[in-house]
Structure formats: structure tokens, C-alpha cells
Enzyme design. Structure first.
Site, PDB file in Angstrom:
ATOM      1  N   ASN A   9       0.869  -1.175   0.000  1.00 47.91           N
ATOM      2  CA  ASN A   9       0.000   0.000   0.000  1.00 47.91           C
ATOM      3  C   ASN A   9       0.906   1.224   0.000  1.00 47.91           C
ATOM      4  OD1 ASN A   9      -1.786   2.054   0.505  1.00 47.91           O
ATOM      5  ND2 ASN A   9      -2.357   1.363   2.561  1.00 47.91           N
ATOM      6  N   LYS A  11       0.098   4.285  -0.217  1.00 44.10           N
ATOM      7  CA  LYS A  11      -0.531   5.460   0.422  1.00 44.10           C
ATOM      8  C   LYS A  11      -0.307   6.704  -0.449  1.00 44.10           C
ATOM      9  CE  LYS A  11      -0.104   3.119   4.819  1.00 44.10           C
ATOM     10  NZ  LYS A  11       0.027   3.185   6.265  1.00 44.10           N
ATOM     11  N   HIS A  95      -9.372   0.814   4.998  1.00 44.27           N
ATOM     12  CA  HIS A  95      -8.095   1.005   5.690  1.00 44.27           C
ATOM     13  C   HIS A  95      -8.324   1.911   6.902  1.00 44.27           C
ATOM     14  CE1 HIS A  95      -4.013   2.249   6.572  1.00 44.27           C
ATOM     15  NE2 HIS A  95      -3.621   1.165   5.913  1.00 44.27           N
ATOM     16  N   GLU A  97      -6.761   4.332   7.988  1.00 39.53           N
ATOM     17  CA  GLU A  97      -6.599   5.774   7.701  1.00 39.53           C
ATOM     18  C   GLU A  97      -7.858   6.326   7.046  1.00 39.53           C
ATOM     19  OE1 GLU A  97      -2.885   5.294   5.637  1.00 39.53           O
ATOM     20  OE2 GLU A  97      -1.952   4.728   7.532  1.00 39.53           O
ATOM     21  N   GLU A 167      -4.962  -5.267  10.441  1.00 41.23           N
ATOM     22  CA  GLU A 167      -3.955  -4.230  10.673  1.00 41.23           C
ATOM     23  C   GLU A 167      -4.238  -3.530  11.994  1.00 41.23           C
ATOM     24  OE1 GLU A 167      -2.124  -2.888   6.592  1.00 41.23           O
ATOM     25  OE2 GLU A 167      -3.684  -1.531   7.230  1.00 41.23           O
ATOM     26  N   GLY A 173       2.888   2.074  10.852  1.00 43.21           N
ATOM     27  CA  GLY A 173       3.841   3.176  10.737  1.00 43.21           C
ATOM     28  C   GLY A 173       4.546   3.514  12.038  1.00 43.21           C
ATOM     29  N   SER A 213       3.864  -2.308  10.249  1.00 45.98           N
ATOM     30  CA  SER A 213       5.318  -2.360  10.421  1.00 45.98           C
ATOM     31  C   SER A 213       5.944  -3.688   9.989  1.00 45.98           C
ATOM     32  CB  SER A 213       5.690  -2.016  11.871  1.00 45.98           C
ATOM     33  OG  SER A 213       5.251  -0.701  12.184  1.00 45.98           O
TER      34      SER A 213
HETATM   35  P1  13P Z   1       3.349   0.272   7.665  1.00 46.60           P
HETATM   36  O1  13P Z   1       3.886  -1.000   7.022  1.00 46.60           O
HETATM   37  O2  13P Z   1       4.079   1.495   7.207  1.00 46.60           O
HETATM   38  O3  13P Z   1       3.238   0.141   9.142  1.00 46.60           O
HETATM   39  O4  13P Z   1       1.846   0.467   7.109  1.00 46.60           O
HETATM   40  C1  13P Z   1       0.958  -0.587   7.167  1.00 46.60           C
HETATM   41  C2  13P Z   1      -0.265  -0.241   6.410  1.00 46.60           C
HETATM   42  O5  13P Z   1      -1.022   0.622   6.802  1.00 46.60           O
HETATM   43  C3  13P Z   1      -0.524  -0.970   5.160  1.00 46.60           C
HETATM   44  O6  13P Z   1      -1.812  -0.730   4.695  1.00 46.60           O
END
Ligand code: 13P
Length: 252
Positions: A9, A11, A95, A97, A167, A173, A213
């Protein structure tokens, strides 16, 4: 036997040129991934560029978000048929976010999943609890609601085609990965619900990815868990070398 999925992803990262360099880096850096489905989710503006290159590669392409309606007065939105038209085969839905910053609810997630299936896009549906919810001991209830409300009204056939990503929001992150035991516990819980909601066959078929992560150094141990069928990767998906390391660990 479920084929592992490693999905990146990206983003809100990667201009067209960077996007092209990244998929080229993946394709030429790893000529064949083995029995692993590899997916990348670029921003909308790089979809064309990535799809065009990936047509000659093993890499499949996903959208990061979409509206559930087909077309009309929804300024700034992209519909499932637009994504299909751009060459995407998968779509990330729900997601954390999107839930946190754009108010996506389980009901919206449900509408989007149904719209995706109507347009032959395979949904990668994200579930996960926040740190506060985990510390309050609400983990079970939150995930249960996300599953029951998010997946309501799907046929068994749709159920078996779903990809789910667990997740935990506190691991995204932050560099704080769930331990393999914590992740496996959540995945087993989600699979048990698929069993109840659909059938043993559906529960057995659905690929459940872990996200939060994931790095080349921790992916092998996570992916060796019985109910972890792949990874949804953020930060480490932006570097070809790291993403390749994760793909390789899925094959090990
Ligand atoms: P990270 O791997 O940067 O923690 O992000 C995970 C994520 O949100 C994938 O959709």
C-alpha cells in the site's frame, strides 16, 4: 493450501516517475516471485503508468479507495468501474486511515465491498483495533463488529474471494509490530468468524494478511504462523529491495 499474498500500500506517495522506477525495481529485481500473489496499490495518478508496466509482469494492481456509486455528482471520487477501466484488479477497502480521517464506517465498508464485487474487483478489506480499544480490552468486540457489519449480505462465493487484512492501528507506521502470537490470535479469531458467517469452506479459502510495520526482518516469522497468509505492507513497500525481501520470505 492458500496462496500467500504480499500487497504494497503506497498510500499518498510516489509520483509517476518514482512509481515506474519502483515497479521496474521489483520486476527486474525479482524475475519470478514463486507461488505468491504480488499486488501494489499506487495513488490514482500513477495507476496508468503502473498498470502499463505491470501488464508484462507478475505484479497485479490495486486501487487504494473508491466510492460505491457507479457515476454522478461525487466530486473528487473514483468509482469501481473507473478503477477497472484503469486496469486495477483489486481494491483496498476500509483502511484504518480511511476510517480515521475520512469517517468510513462499517456500513460504508460494506457498500464498497458489494460495489467492488459487482465490478469484478477483489476487495482487500482491512480490520483492526486502535491502541485505546486494545488497552480497554475491547479488541474482540471491535473486530467482531467490523467483521459482522462489514461483511453482511455477501454470498458464499463472494466470501471465498475476499482478502482480509488484519492491521492493528497501533502497529501502523510505528515500528511496533504485533508479535507473531498476537497476530496469529487475531487471525484465528477472524477465521473463526468467517466460519460462522459463511461456511467452513469459505473460512478455509480466505487469505488473511497481516499489516503493521512489516519489514524483511520480521516478515518470515509472521508469515510462518498458521493463519497468516501474507502481508499488507506500507513503508517497506516503497523500497524495491525491502518489498522483495518480504516477498521472498513468503516463499520460504
Ligand atoms: P506500515 O507498514 O508502514 O506500518 O503500514 C501498514 C499499512 O497501513 C498498510 O496498509
Amino acid at each position: 493450501m492458500r496462496t500467500p499474498v504480499i500487497a504494497g500500500n503506497w498510500k499518498m506517495n510516489m509520483h509517476k516517475r518514482q512509481a515506474l522506477e519502483l515497479v521496474q525495481g521489483l520486476h527486474y529485481g525479482l524475475t519470478w516471485p514463486g507461488e505468491v500473489d504480488v499486488i501494489v496499490a499506487p495513488p490514482f495518478t500513477a495507476l496508468d503508468t503502473v498498470v502499463e508496466f505491470c501488464a508484462k509482469s507478475y505484479i497485479s494492481v490495486a486501487g487504494q479507495n473508491m466510492h460505491w456509486e457507479e457515476s454522478g455528482a461525487f466530486t473528487g471520487e473514483i468509482s469501481p468501474s473507473f478503477l477497472k477501466d484503469a486496469g486495477a484488479d483489486y481494491i483496498l477497502i476500509g483502511h484504518s486511515e480511511r476510517r480515521k480521517y475520512f469517517g468510513e464506517t462499517n456500513e460504508i465498508v460494506n457498500k464498497k465491498i458489494k460495489a467492488a464485487f459487482q465490478h469484478n474487483l477483489i476487495p482487500i478489506v482491512c480490520f483492526g483495533e486502535t491502541l485505546e480499544e486494545r488497552e480497554r480490552g475491547d479488541f474482540v468486540r471491535v473486530i467482531e463488529q467490523q467483521i459482522l457489519q462489514g461483511l453482511t449480505g455477501l454470498t458464499h462465493e463472494e466470501g471465498s474471494e475476499l482478502i482480509i487484512a488484519y492491521e492493528p492501528v497501533w502497529a501502523i507506521g510505528t515500528g511496533k509490530t504485533a508479535t507473531p502470537t498476537q497476530a496469529e490470535e487475531a487471525h484465528a479469531f477472524i477465521r473463526a468468524h468467517l466460519f460462522q458467517l459463511f461456511s467452513p469452506d469459505v473460512a478455509d479459502a480466505v487469505r488473511i494478511l497481516y499489516g503493521g510495520s512489516v519489514k524483511p526482518k520480521n516478515s518470515r516469522e509472521l508469515l510462518s504462523q498458521k493463519n497468516i497468509d501474507g502481508a499488507l505492507v506500507g513503508g517497506a513497500a516503497l523500497k524495491a529491495e525491502d518489498f522483495i525481501g518480504i516477498i521472498k520470505s513468503a516463499n520460504a
